[in-house]
Scaffold this motif. Structure first.
Motif, mmCIF file in Angstrom:
data_model
loop_
_atom_site.group_PDB
_atom_site.id
_atom_site.type_symbol
_atom_site.label_atom_id
_atom_site.label_comp_id
_atom_site.label_asym_id
_atom_site.label_seq_id
_atom_site.Cartn_x
_atom_site.Cartn_y
_atom_site.Cartn_z
ATOM 1 N N GLY A 48 56.588 35.349 22.629
ATOM 2 C CA GLY A 48 57.305 35.517 21.381
ATOM 3 C C GLY A 48 57.639 36.952 21.047
ATOM 4 O O GLY A 48 58.041 37.275 19.933
ATOM 5 N N ASN A 49 57.479 37.880 22.000
ATOM 6 C CA ASN A 49 57.753 39.295 21.754
ATOM 7 C C ASN A 49 58.474 39.873 22.964
ATOM 8 O O ASN A 49 58.030 39.694 24.101
ATOM 9 C CB ASN A 49 56.431 40.047 21.517
ATOM 10 N N PRO A 50 59.594 40.573 22.743
ATOM 11 C CA PRO A 50 60.361 41.145 23.868
ATOM 12 C C PRO A 50 59.545 42.065 24.770
ATOM 13 O O PRO A 50 59.863 42.208 25.952
ATOM 14 C CB PRO A 50 61.481 41.929 23.171
ATOM 15 N N LEU A 51 58.497 42.686 24.227
ATOM 16 C CA LEU A 51 57.686 43.594 25.034
ATOM 17 C C LEU A 51 57.020 42.858 26.192
ATOM 18 O O LEU A 51 56.949 43.370 27.308
ATOM 19 C CB LEU A 51 56.616 44.268 24.171
ATOM 20 N N PHE A 52 56.527 41.642 25.929
ATOM 21 C CA PHE A 52 55.847 40.885 26.982
ATOM 22 C C PHE A 52 56.819 40.471 28.082
ATOM 23 O O PHE A 52 56.506 40.514 29.269
ATOM 24 C CB PHE A 52 55.156 39.657 26.391
ATOM 25 N N GLY A 53 58.006 40.059 27.683
ATOM 26 C CA GLY A 53 59.021 39.708 28.669
ATOM 27 C C GLY A 53 59.432 40.901 29.504
ATOM 28 O O GLY A 53 59.646 40.791 30.719
ATOM 29 N N ALA A 54 59.533 42.055 28.838
ATOM 30 C CA ALA A 54 59.906 43.280 29.553
ATOM 31 C C ALA A 54 58.840 43.650 30.580
ATOM 32 O O ALA A 54 59.152 44.037 31.710
ATOM 33 C CB ALA A 54 60.108 44.422 28.560
ATOM 34 N N ILE A 55 57.579 43.520 30.195
ATOM 35 C CA ILE A 55 56.482 43.863 31.102
ATOM 36 C C ILE A 55 56.456 42.922 32.296
ATOM 37 O O ILE A 55 56.436 43.352 33.456
ATOM 38 C CB ILE A 55 55.137 43.801 30.344
ATOM 39 N N ILE A 56 56.453 41.622 32.019
ATOM 40 C CA ILE A 56 56.352 40.627 33.095
ATOM 41 C C ILE A 56 57.579 40.676 34.000
ATOM 42 O O ILE A 56 57.471 40.679 35.235
ATOM 43 C CB ILE A 56 56.174 39.220 32.505
ATOM 44 N N GLY A 57 58.762 40.737 33.397
ATOM 45 C CA GLY A 57 59.997 40.726 34.182
ATOM 46 C C GLY A 57 60.136 41.944 35.068
ATOM 47 O O GLY A 57 60.455 41.827 36.260
ATOM 48 N N SER A 58 59.881 43.138 34.513
ATOM 49 C CA SER A 58 60.054 44.366 35.306
ATOM 50 C C SER A 58 59.003 44.459 36.406
ATOM 51 O O SER A 58 59.294 44.926 37.518
ATOM 52 C CB SER A 58 59.984 45.603 34.405
ATOM 53 N N ALA A 59 57.777 44.008 36.114
ATOM 54 C CA ALA A 59 56.721 44.068 37.126
ATOM 55 C C ALA A 59 57.003 43.105 38.273
ATOM 56 O O ALA A 59 56.934 43.472 39.445
ATOM 57 C CB ALA A 59 55.367 43.743 36.489
ATOM 58 N N ILE A 60 57.364 41.858 37.933
ATOM 59 C CA ILE A 60 57.586 40.845 38.970
ATOM 60 C C ILE A 60 58.806 41.172 39.819
ATOM 61 O O ILE A 60 58.760 41.116 41.055
ATOM 62 C CB ILE A 60 57.731 39.454 38.334
ATOM 63 N N LEU A 61 59.907 41.540 39.169
ATOM 64 C CA LEU A 61 61.114 41.842 39.932
ATOM 65 C C LEU A 61 60.965 43.148 40.716
ATOM 66 O O LEU A 61 61.496 43.284 41.824
ATOM 67 C CB LEU A 61 62.328 41.914 39.004
ATOM 68 N N GLY A 62 60.240 44.114 40.147
ATOM 69 C CA GLY A 62 59.976 45.350 40.886
ATOM 70 C C GLY A 62 59.182 45.071 42.143
ATOM 71 O O GLY A 62 59.446 45.638 43.200
ATOM 72 N N CYS A 63 58.214 44.163 42.031
ATOM 73 C CA CYS A 63 57.412 43.783 43.189
ATOM 74 C C CYS A 63 58.261 43.019 44.200
ATOM 75 O O CYS A 63 58.192 43.279 45.402
ATOM 76 C CB CYS A 63 56.236 42.924 42.742
ATOM 77 N N ALA A 64 59.068 42.084 43.716
ATOM 78 C CA ALA A 64 59.905 41.274 44.611
ATOM 79 C C ALA A 64 60.898 42.139 45.375
ATOM 80 O O ALA A 64 61.189 41.882 46.546
ATOM 81 C CB ALA A 64 60.644 40.203 43.815
ATOM 82 N N CYS A 65 61.410 43.171 44.708
ATOM 83 C CA CYS A 65 62.407 44.051 45.333
ATOM 84 C C CYS A 65 61.754 45.230 46.061
ATOM 85 O O CYS A 65 62.454 46.018 46.699
ATOM 86 C CB CYS A 65 63.377 44.592 44.287
ATOM 87 N N ALA A 66 60.424 45.352 45.939
ATOM 88 C CA ALA A 66 59.700 46.489 46.515
ATOM 89 C C ALA A 66 60.230 47.807 45.982
ATOM 90 O O ALA A 66 60.182 48.834 46.650
ATOM 91 C CB ALA A 66 59.787 46.466 48.037
ATOM 92 N N SER A 67 60.730 47.784 44.761
ATOM 93 C CA SER A 67 61.351 48.974 44.181
ATOM 94 C C SER A 67 61.468 48.792 42.674
ATOM 95 O O SER A 67 62.025 47.789 42.210
ATOM 96 C CB SER A 67 62.734 49.199 44.783
ATOM 97 N N ALA A 68 60.953 49.753 41.905
ATOM 98 C CA ALA A 68 61.077 49.686 40.456
ATOM 99 C C ALA A 68 62.541 49.742 40.040
ATOM 100 O O ALA A 68 62.995 48.953 39.197
ATOM 101 C CB ALA A 68 60.309 50.840 39.812
ATOM 102 N N SER A 69 63.298 50.649 40.642
ATOM 103 C CA SER A 69 64.717 50.761 40.294
ATOM 104 C C SER A 69 65.488 49.534 40.757
ATOM 105 O O SER A 69 66.414 49.079 40.087
ATOM 106 C CB SER A 69 65.321 52.029 40.908
ATOM 107 N N GLY A 70 65.093 48.975 41.903
ATOM 108 C CA GLY A 70 65.748 47.767 42.385
ATOM 109 C C GLY A 70 65.511 46.591 41.456
ATOM 110 O O GLY A 70 66.425 45.829 41.136
ATOM 111 N N GLY A 71 64.253 46.431 41.007
ATOM 112 C CA GLY A 71 63.940 45.351 40.081
ATOM 113 C C GLY A 71 64.652 45.511 38.757
ATOM 114 O O GLY A 71 65.189 44.551 38.198
ATOM 115 N N LEU A 72 64.684 46.748 38.243
ATOM 116 C CA LEU A 72 65.395 46.995 36.988
ATOM 117 C C LEU A 72 66.892 46.800 37.156
ATOM 118 O O LEU A 72 67.589 46.413 36.211
ATOM 119 C CB LEU A 72 65.106 48.413 36.496
ATOM 120 N N GLY A 73 67.392 47.065 38.361
ATOM 121 C CA GLY A 73 68.816 46.844 38.622
ATOM 122 C C GLY A 73 69.205 45.389 38.472
ATOM 123 O O GLY A 73 70.369 45.069 38.188
ATOM 124 N N ILE A 74 68.240 44.484 38.635
ATOM 125 C CA ILE A 74 68.473 43.060 38.431
ATOM 126 C C ILE A 74 68.174 42.664 36.994
ATOM 127 O O ILE A 74 68.934 41.934 36.350
ATOM 128 C CB ILE A 74 67.577 42.233 39.374
#
Length: 439
Positions: free
Chosen positions: A329-355
């Motif tokens: 129920g808070n955008p902060l939690f989505g931002a944390i989970i989304g950026s961490a998971i996609l950063g891991c999936a892309c093996a790159s923080a900038s790559g994950g944020l790019g998605i």
């Protein structure tokens, strides 16, 4: 949510991590892993590997190449002037060899905060690190973590002209200094935690009988001469000028100049101020080398991002985004989970944020429960947590540049890149939730 598609994503990611960790070429790893995702998701294989993958690579390059290239050129120019080398020697001379690990980590942090490309820093400081480590008889396998830790310290502090916070600011319309109090608290935590943990590892290794071991071909610097070296104060001022230009806003409009323009001006100022110590004949060669380096880096990250675009095209991706946008129920939690998971999936923080940023930009821009500055802080920290597992390209690059292996050097990397950033993410989130006025 399509069960087979989820299985495909998990298998594709696991294969991607395995192949990269084994040293397989990045393009081959992405293509094979992406093919697994496409197969299990019922996606057209040819379209996935051409339109989706290549489209993602192209999009990332167009959006981020100027920042990568200008950052690399600036770092190359500093290397040409001898500024980074001189600044490091100056700091070590002031504080001695007793606090070698702490000083070198903080020197790295200052250089990164000043806008120096980390790839330039590792090749500039590595000979100095070896020399000082040999004098103090310290185990050399912590050097990659030491340098990486310094970069993390800088990137957690507000105002750092680094790719990750710049990407977030460009997407959310924020400034690098927004939500500065929370940012500085996270940065100060890293300033104490980073040197503490690396020094702890050094003591642990030395207790086990480890010390400095010479290797054939060690690039230990013996040519540095204080009398002819670049003035370290002027070198520091050039870095300060870069920070100022990237964060400067016109008083009349409140708008900042384009980041690439600011970095170009900072580079030109450095050339002028430190012209006395520059090899005139090598200027163009150095600039071209910086451009090549920046292009190579952005191509590598863009290739990894291409895998993220395949993930984005999966039929279960919308469900994942829905989860990110509503979790807790808070955008902060989505931002944390989304950026961490996609950063891991892309093996790159900038790559994950790019998605993540294009997918969530409209949602985050229209919400009012937290400030855009608060999102900047948690995205900046969380995107750099589990993206640096052993499959991360930069982790492998920095360890390889220091002549180490994942087995020998990753423990220090894990502490400074995964644990430290996770702590900052938790601290920042708690502060923002308990004290909304800090936003």
């Amino acid at each position: 949510m399509n069960a087979m598609a989820i299985i495909g994503l998990l298998l594709g990611f696991a294969l991607f991590v395995f192949l990269v960790a084994r040293g397989t070429h990045m393009i081959f790893s992405v293509i094979v892993s992406g093919a697994v995702v496409a197969l299990f998701s019922g996606m057209d294989m040819y379209t996935t590997l051409t339109d989706t993958f290549l489209g993602g690579v192209t999009s990332y390059i167009i959006g981020n190449a100027p920042v990568f290239v200008m950052g690399s050129v600036f770092g190359a120019v500093l290397g040409l002037t001898g500024a980074a080398d001189s600044f490091a020697h100056w700091a070590i001379k002031l504080f001695g060899t007793k606090y070698v690990v702490t000083i070198l980590m903080l020197v790295t942090a200052v250089l990164v905060y000043g806008g120096v490309n980390l790839y330039v820093i590792i090749f500039t400081l590595y000979p100095i690190c070896l020399s000082m480590f040999k004098m103090a008889d310290l185990p050399r396998r912590v050097i990659p973590g030491l340098v990486h830790g310094g970069a993390v310290i800088a990137s957690m502090c507000p105002g750092a002209p680094q790719t990750i916070p710049i990407m977030i600011c460009n997407s959310l319309g924020t400034n690098l200094m927004d939500c500065a109090v929370v940012g500085w608290i996270g940065g100060v935590f890293c300033i104490f935690f980073g040197p503490f943990i690396v020094n702890w590892l050094v003591k642990k290794y030395k207790k086990n009988g480890e010390g400095f071991v010479d290797r054939e071909g060690d690039p230990i610097s013996t040519e540095w001469d204080e009398k002819t070296a670049t003035n370290p104060i002027l070198a520091l001022l050039c870095m300060v000028a870069m920070i100022f230009l990237v964060n400067f806003k016109w008083p009349s409009t409140g708008k900042a100049m384009p980041t690439t323009v600011a970095m170009l001006l900072g580079t030109l100022i450095t050339l002028v101020v430190l012209f006395k110590w520059i090899d005139r004949e090598a200027i163009l060669k150095t600039v071209f080398k910086g451009i090549d380096s920046g292009v190579n880096v952005v191509l590598t990250v863009a290739t990894v991002t291409g895998f993220g675009y395949i993930v984005k095209a999966s039929p279960c991706f919308d469900s994942i985004i829905d989860f990110i946008s509503t979790v807790g129920g808070n955008p902060l939690f989505g931002a944390i989970i989304g950026s961490a998971i996609l950063g891991c999936a892309c093996a790159s923080a900038s790559g994950g944020l790019g998605i993540l940023l294009p997918a969530m930009q409209e949602t985050w821009m229209t919400q009012t429960s937290v400030s855009q500055g608060a999102l900047l802080r948690v995205l900046n920290a969380a995107s750099g947590t589990i993206d640096t597992l052993p499959h991360n390209g930069f982790v492998n690059s920095i360890i390889g540049a220091c002549g180490e292996t994942i087995k020998s050097a990753y423990e220090a990397e894990f502490w400074v890149s995964v644990v430290m950033t996770t702590c900052v993410t938790i601290i920042s989130t708690v502060l923002l939730l308990l004290f909304p006025f800090l936003q």
